[in-house]
Write a protein that holds these residues in place. Structure first.
Motif, PDB file in Angstrom:
ATOM      1  N   CYS A   1       3.946   9.569   3.401  1.00 18.14           N
ATOM      2  CA  CYS A   1       3.221   8.376   2.961  1.00 18.14           C
ATOM      3  C   CYS A   1       3.951   7.090   3.353  1.00 18.14           C
ATOM      4  CB  CYS A   1       2.988   8.409   1.450  1.00 18.14           C
ATOM      5  SG  CYS A   1       4.450   8.040   0.435  1.00 18.14           S
ATOM      6  N   GLN A   2       5.217   7.197   3.747  1.00 14.62           N
ATOM      7  CA  GLN A   2       5.998   6.027   4.134  1.00 14.62           C
ATOM      8  C   GLN A   2       5.871   5.706   5.621  1.00 14.62           C
ATOM      9  OE1 GLN A   2       9.642   7.898   2.109  1.00 14.62           O
ATOM     10  NE2 GLN A   2      10.064   5.708   1.870  1.00 14.62           N
TER      11      GLN A   2
ATOM     12  N   LYS B   1       4.051   8.084  -6.356  1.00 10.95           N
ATOM     13  CA  LYS B   1       3.550   9.407  -6.761  1.00 10.95           C
ATOM     14  C   LYS B   1       4.493  10.528  -6.308  1.00 10.95           C
ATOM     15  CE  LYS B   1      -1.209   7.791  -5.987  1.00 10.95           C
ATOM     16  NZ  LYS B   1      -2.440   8.015  -5.164  1.00 10.95           N
ATOM     17  N   HIS B   2       5.312  10.265  -5.305  1.00 13.00           N
ATOM     18  CA  HIS B   2       6.136  11.314  -4.704  1.00 13.00           C
ATOM     19  C   HIS B   2       7.637  11.086  -4.877  1.00 13.00           C
ATOM     20  CE1 HIS B   2       2.479  12.714  -2.696  1.00 13.00           C
ATOM     21  NE2 HIS B   2       2.260  11.469  -2.336  1.00 13.00           N
TER      22      HIS B   2
ATOM     23  N   HIS C   1       9.169  10.177   3.556  1.00 11.51           N
ATOM     24  CA  HIS C   1       7.988  10.934   3.134  1.00 11.51           C
ATOM     25  C   HIS C   1       6.831  10.527   4.036  1.00 11.51           C
ATOM     26  CE1 HIS C   1       4.535  12.102   0.596  1.00 11.51           C
ATOM     27  NE2 HIS C   1       5.348  13.017   0.096  1.00 11.51           N
TER      28      HIS C   1
ATOM     29  N   ARG D   1       0.828  -1.214   0.000  1.00 10.06           N
ATOM     30  CA  ARG D   1       0.000   0.000   0.000  1.00 10.06           C
ATOM     31  C   ARG D   1       0.860   1.259   0.000  1.00 10.06           C
ATOM     32  NH1 ARG D   1      -5.342  -1.344   3.530  1.00 10.06           N
ATOM     33  NH2 ARG D   1      -5.832  -3.340   2.541  1.00 10.06           N
ATOM     34  N   VAL D   2       1.977   1.229   0.738  1.00  8.36           N
ATOM     35  CA  VAL D   2       2.888   2.374   0.737  1.00  8.36           C
ATOM     36  C   VAL D   2       3.454   2.584  -0.659  1.00  8.36           C
ATOM     37  CG1 VAL D   2       5.133   3.199   1.552  1.00  8.36           C
ATOM     38  CG2 VAL D   2       3.486   2.260   3.186  1.00  8.36           C
ATOM     39  N   HIS D   3       3.794   1.490  -1.321  1.00  2.00           N
ATOM     40  CA  HIS D   3       4.372   1.591  -2.667  1.00  2.00           C
ATOM     41  C   HIS D   3       3.447   2.335  -3.612  1.00  2.00           C
ATOM     42  CE1 HIS D   3       5.339   0.197  -6.775  1.00  2.00           C
ATOM     43  NE2 HIS D   3       6.589   0.146  -6.335  1.00  2.00           N
ATOM     44  N   GLN D   4       2.158   2.079  -3.513  1.00  3.55           N
ATOM     45  CA  GLN D   4       1.185   2.741  -4.392  1.00  3.55           C
ATOM     46  C   GLN D   4       1.205   4.255  -4.223  1.00  3.55           C
ATOM     47  OE1 GLN D   4      -2.491   0.835  -3.285  1.00  3.55           O
ATOM     48  NE2 GLN D   4      -2.024  -1.066  -4.374  1.00  3.55           N
ATOM     49  N   GLU D   5       1.465   4.724  -3.003  1.00  6.99           N
ATOM     50  CA  GLU D   5       1.533   6.163  -2.749  1.00  6.99           C
ATOM     51  C   GLU D   5       2.918   6.730  -3.025  1.00  6.99           C
ATOM     52  OE1 GLU D   5      -0.975   8.273  -1.963  1.00  6.99           O
ATOM     53  OE2 GLU D   5      -2.198   6.513  -2.424  1.00  6.99           O
ATOM     54  N   LEU D   6       3.947   5.970  -2.642  1.00  5.12           N
ATOM     55  CA  LEU D   6       5.313   6.459  -2.798  1.00  5.12           C
ATOM     56  C   LEU D   6       5.658   6.724  -4.250  1.00  5.12           C
ATOM     57  CD1 LEU D   6       8.040   7.128  -1.509  1.00  5.12           C
ATOM     58  CD2 LEU D   6       8.611   4.682  -1.609  1.00  5.12           C
TER      59      LEU D   6
END
Length: 302
Positions: free
Chosen positions: A192-193, A25-26, A190, A18-23
């Protein structure tokens, strides 16, 4: 019956997914590895704000020597620390060439930015490769450790480490008394991490794995999280439980194995010789230790 260790691993994998999906992006892509986070820990947008927060911590201000993991996200920190007059110790990629010491007193000002780069710090006149024995002989003491990583929880536990091998670095340096049990550890990430497991309906992940190091602080561009009572290992490397491949591929582990063997030989007063029998031929294990030390020291000559 479900294996608790398996459930523990599944929780970590779910969080990282799940973190990967957000990371993605940043994160800033690596020039060679693109977005392959299994081969590098990425820098991220606004990481400079996180570095500025870290620099305000008393443990940073008072530190003379800082261990910084070789992560893209910490490039700005390495430069900031050098400009602040601090020595920076960096493990090379997967520790294949051991550790590099960056001393601002030895590096010209216009080379400081080069020194902060993973591709620049080993160039002539920049960093200095150090063996564990040299660190001990020179009395090097790390006052602060700063790490990157792919996912952390709000309690400073590394959920997904990446390639930094920080736990191995900690064990090696703790064994040589270069770091102490109370040495602060700060993670830079970040937002999100950094996760709260309850948001995923999961039980909290704790620092329970052998050798696991819990961070004292987690710093993001938006906030600083302080962890009370962070858990850190009190022992060094345990070779009886070590993956043989790690010993084959990590020269500092080979050096430490050799150092321990030599210390044991010295303690016993020779290659296991009986005082009444005269000197004996070294055992295979003793000779391996001697050979490891000789090989490592030859490879690190400067």
């Amino acid at each position: 019956m479900t294996n608790p260790a398996s459930l523990h691993s599944e929780r970590r994998q779910l969080i990282w997914k799940r973190v990967h999906q957000e990371l993605i992006k940043h994160a800033k892509p690596d020039s060679r590895s693109h977005y392959d986070f299994l081969t590098f820990t990425p820098d991220f947008r606004e990481s400079s704000y996180a570095i500025a927060r870290l620099a305000q911590l008393p443990c940073y201000e008072s530190a003379t020597t800082i261990l910084v993991t070789p992560d893209n996200s910490l490039e700005q920190l390495r430069l900031r620390a050098l400009k602040d007059g601090k020595k920076v110790l960096v493990g090379t990629y997967r520790l294949r060439r051991g550790f590099v010491m960056l001393s601002p007193q030895r590096i010209s000002e216009h080379h400081l930015e080069m020194a902060s780069l993973l591709d620049g710090m080993e160039r002539p006149g920049i960093g200095r490769l150090l063996t564990l024995a040299q660190m001990k002989d020179e009395g090097i003491h790390v006052d602060l450790c700063v790490i990157g990583g792919l996912a952390f929880n709000t309690q400073g536990v590394t959920v997904w480490e990446g390639h930094g091998l920080f736990e191995v670095q900690w064990a090696l340096l703790h064994d040589m008394k270069v770091v102490a049990g109370q040495t602060p550890v700060v993670a830079v990430a970040h937002q999100c991490q950094v996760v709260d497991e309850s948001d995923y309906g999961l039980e909290r992940i704790r620092a329970e794995k052998p050798g696991e190091v819990q961070c004292d602080f987690v710093v993001t561009p938006e906030k600083t999280i302080e962890v009370q009572g962070a858990v850190k290992p009190t022992t060094g490397v345990k070779f009886d439980t070590l993956d043989p491949q790690a010993l084959d591929n990590i020269p500092p582990l080979q050096e430490l194995k050799g150092i321990r063997t030599m210390e044991q030989i010295m303690k016993e007063g020779g290659f296991g010789a009986d005082k009444n029998e005269g000197e004996k031929t070294p055992t295979a294990e003793e000779q391996l230790g001697v050979s490891m030390v000789e090989k490592i020291m030859k490879g690190f000559k400067v």
